[in-house]
Design a protein around this motif. Structure first.
Motif, PDB file in Angstrom:
ATOM      1  N   PRO A  62       0.954  -1.319   0.232  1.00  0.00           N
ATOM      2  CA  PRO A  62      -0.214  -0.321  -0.199  1.00  0.00           C
ATOM      3  C   PRO A  62       1.246   1.311  -0.091  1.00  0.00           C
ATOM      4  O   PRO A  62       0.362   2.508  -0.011  1.00  0.00           O
ATOM      5  CB  PRO A  62      -0.258  -0.126   1.739  1.00  0.00           C
ATOM      6  N   ASP A  63       2.368   0.942   0.081  1.00  0.00           N
ATOM      7  CA  ASP A  63       3.173   1.994   0.273  1.00  0.00           C
ATOM      8  C   ASP A  63       3.825   2.335  -1.412  1.00  0.00           C
ATOM      9  O   ASP A  63       4.485   2.856  -0.924  1.00  0.00           O
ATOM     10  CB  ASP A  63       3.796   2.013   1.389  1.00  0.00           C
ATOM     11  N   ALA A  64       3.671   2.106  -2.631  1.00  0.00           N
ATOM     12  CA  ALA A  64       3.812   2.407  -3.557  1.00  0.00           C
ATOM     13  C   ALA A  64       3.280   3.383  -4.242  1.00  0.00           C
ATOM     14  O   ALA A  64       2.656   4.259  -3.562  1.00  0.00           O
ATOM     15  CB  ALA A  64       3.266   1.547  -4.760  1.00  0.00           C
ATOM     16  N   PRO A  65       4.219   4.115  -5.183  1.00  0.00           N
ATOM     17  CA  PRO A  65       4.166   5.699  -4.653  1.00  0.00           C
ATOM     18  C   PRO A  65       3.087   5.725  -6.249  1.00  0.00           C
ATOM     19  O   PRO A  65       3.674   6.067  -7.454  1.00  0.00           O
ATOM     20  CB  PRO A  65       5.553   6.336  -5.312  1.00  0.00           C
ATOM     21  N   THR A  66       1.786   5.146  -5.845  1.00  0.00           N
ATOM     22  CA  THR A  66       1.340   5.491  -6.786  1.00  0.00           C
ATOM     23  C   THR A  66      -0.237   5.891  -6.235  1.00  0.00           C
ATOM     24  O   THR A  66      -0.372   5.920  -4.728  1.00  0.00           O
ATOM     25  CB  THR A  66       0.606   4.060  -7.352  1.00  0.00           C
ATOM     26  N   MET A  67      -1.761   5.808  -6.632  1.00  0.00           N
ATOM     27  CA  MET A  67      -2.640   6.203  -6.274  1.00  0.00           C
ATOM     28  C   MET A  67      -3.177   5.535  -5.456  1.00  0.00           C
ATOM     29  O   MET A  67      -4.458   4.726  -4.829  1.00  0.00           O
ATOM     30  CB  MET A  67      -3.660   6.937  -6.819  1.00  0.00           C
ATOM     31  N   SER A  68      -2.933   3.983  -5.732  1.00  0.00           N
ATOM     32  CA  SER A  68      -3.649   2.375  -6.111  1.00  0.00           C
ATOM     33  C   SER A  68      -2.648   1.687  -4.799  1.00  0.00           C
ATOM     34  O   SER A  68      -2.746   0.097  -5.304  1.00  0.00           O
ATOM     35  CB  SER A  68      -4.084   1.814  -6.907  1.00  0.00           C
ATOM     36  N   GLY A  69      -1.431   1.391  -4.902  1.00  0.00           N
ATOM     37  CA  GLY A  69      -0.104   0.458  -4.435  1.00  0.00           C
ATOM     38  C   GLY A  69      -0.289   0.186  -5.449  1.00  0.00           C
ATOM     39  O   GLY A  69      -0.222   0.270  -6.877  1.00  0.00           O
ATOM     40  N   PHE A  70       0.379  -1.288  -4.521  1.00  0.00           N
ATOM     41  CA  PHE A  70       1.483  -2.054  -6.110  1.00  0.00           C
ATOM     42  C   PHE A  70       1.172  -3.739  -5.290  1.00  0.00           C
ATOM     43  O   PHE A  70       0.870  -4.319  -4.407  1.00  0.00           O
ATOM     44  CB  PHE A  70       2.341  -2.373  -6.433  1.00  0.00           C
ATOM     45  N   TRP A  71       0.438  -4.457  -6.591  1.00  0.00           N
ATOM     46  CA  TRP A  71       0.363  -5.542  -6.580  1.00  0.00           C
ATOM     47  C   TRP A  71       0.659  -6.543  -6.348  1.00  0.00           C
ATOM     48  O   TRP A  71       1.522  -6.441  -7.609  1.00  0.00           O
ATOM     49  CB  TRP A  71      -1.494  -5.808  -7.116  1.00  0.00           C
ATOM     50  N   HIS A  72       1.680  -7.436  -5.864  1.00  0.00           N
ATOM     51  CA  HIS A  72       2.749  -7.940  -6.104  1.00  0.00           C
ATOM     52  C   HIS A  72       2.577  -9.168  -6.464  1.00  0.00           C
ATOM     53  O   HIS A  72       2.523 -10.211  -7.044  1.00  0.00           O
ATOM     54  CB  HIS A  72       4.180  -7.846  -5.277  1.00  0.00           C
TER      55      HIS A  72
END
Length: 328
Positions: A62-72
């Protein structure tokens, strides 16, 4: 660490137990789960609610620099009879997944597990590894769906969740990290690092003459080190004393400290070591962080005052010191 909670807008459901042989809740992810390793974590779970007919597994930052986080990673339709996955199950073919489970494309649009790779200098990121207990055998989402769409479909079918949170951070421009595998237990390595005289034993600069104090046990503990700047011949300080102040201490896992001398304000650069169990020993990461150093100190000295080569040398001396202590 960011405060955003990825479960805040979801219905509250009971928790059950999730464990891993590699990932420890609230601790740094092992190298295998970082970018370059890209191995999905080993997972085991128990205590799912009655009525569970299948499971899904997701890994989300949830801390990725996007508005939607990042799904791994996202896996759907794991049978209710399955309660564990081996490490590396989420490779390109999903070789370790049971039938009829399948992987959805992650946010890199690869149908596999993607290791953690936070941007350099962005700070620590959290990785929510979650097993979702569902009340349907087939969540009925197309194989090419996004993990977010899977989450939307699961919202009304989730009976319980089990979560581990790993962390990862990529050093920025004001931080150095080097690693070495040392053939000794983490406890043996940590004993040297927690001992004031151990700091003298592993010094690669020649500046540390001696130290006074008891082995440290917690953040805030202090000890005195007797220094000789003439060993470097760069700044005419001669011999002097400094206090080492422990800023972080997790027994057997991590220790960090800063140095306080007579000059004010204190520089606040941080030295530290992280320890991770490895095959036949311990992976020891030495780091030096000067990101909190103020402009006044940057005008006085050139940072980093300790080069990467010195950190590497210290790790070599640390291995030798641990071996000698074990033999004595």
């Amino acid at each position: 660490m960011r405060a955003n909670d990825p479960f805040a807008r979801l219905p509250e459901v009971p928790a059950f137990t999730l464990t891993s042989t590699g990932v420890r809740d609230g601790r740094a992810l092992p190298a295998a789960q970082l970018s370059g390793g890209d191995a999905s974590p080993q997972l085991s779970w128990s205590g799912a609610p009655a009525g569970t007919k299948s499971y899904a597994v997701t890994v989300y930052d949830p801390d990725a620099p996007t508005m939607s986080g990042f799904w791994h990673w996202a896996v759907a339709n794991i049978p209710a009879t399955v309660t564990s996955l081996p490490e590396g199950a989420g490779d390109d073919t999903g070789s370790g997944l049971p039938e009829p489970a399948f992987q959805l494309p992650n946010d890199a649009r690869a149908t596999r597990f993607a290791g953690a790779a936070p941007p350099a200098g962005h700070g620590p990121h959290r990785y929510f590894i979650t097993v979702h207990a569902l009340d349907v055998e087939d969540i009925a989402v197309p194989a090419g769906s996004t993990p977010a769409f899977l989450g939307f479909a699961m919202a009304s079918h989730t009976l319980g969740r089990a979560t581990l949170v790993g962390t990862a951070e990529t050093p920025g421009a004001e931080r150095i990290e080097v690693s070495r595998r040392i053939p000794a237990t983490a406890g043996a390595v940590f004993a040297v690092l927690a001992d004031p005289k151990g700091h003298v034993d592993i010094d690669a600069s020649g500046m540390l003459l001696d130290a006074d104090g008891e082995p440290v046990k917690q953040a805030g503990d202090r000890f005195v080190v007797h220094m000789d700047r003439e060993a470097l011949g760069d700044v005419p300080l001669g011999k002097y004393d400094v206090e080492v102040v422990i800023t972080k201490l997790i027994p057997g896992e991590e220790i960090a400290w800063t140095v306080e001398g007579k000059l004010r304000p204190h520089a606040r650069h941080v030295y530290g070591y992280r320890l991770e169990p490895a095959e036949d020993g311990t992976t020891v990461t030495s780091y030096y962080d000067w990101s909190e150093v103020g402009d006044e100190w940057k005008a006085r000295l050139t940072f980093p005052v300790v080069p990467e080569s010195a950190l590497k040398a210290t790790l070599g001396i640390l291995e030798r010191t641990v071996r000698r202590r074990a033999a004595s």
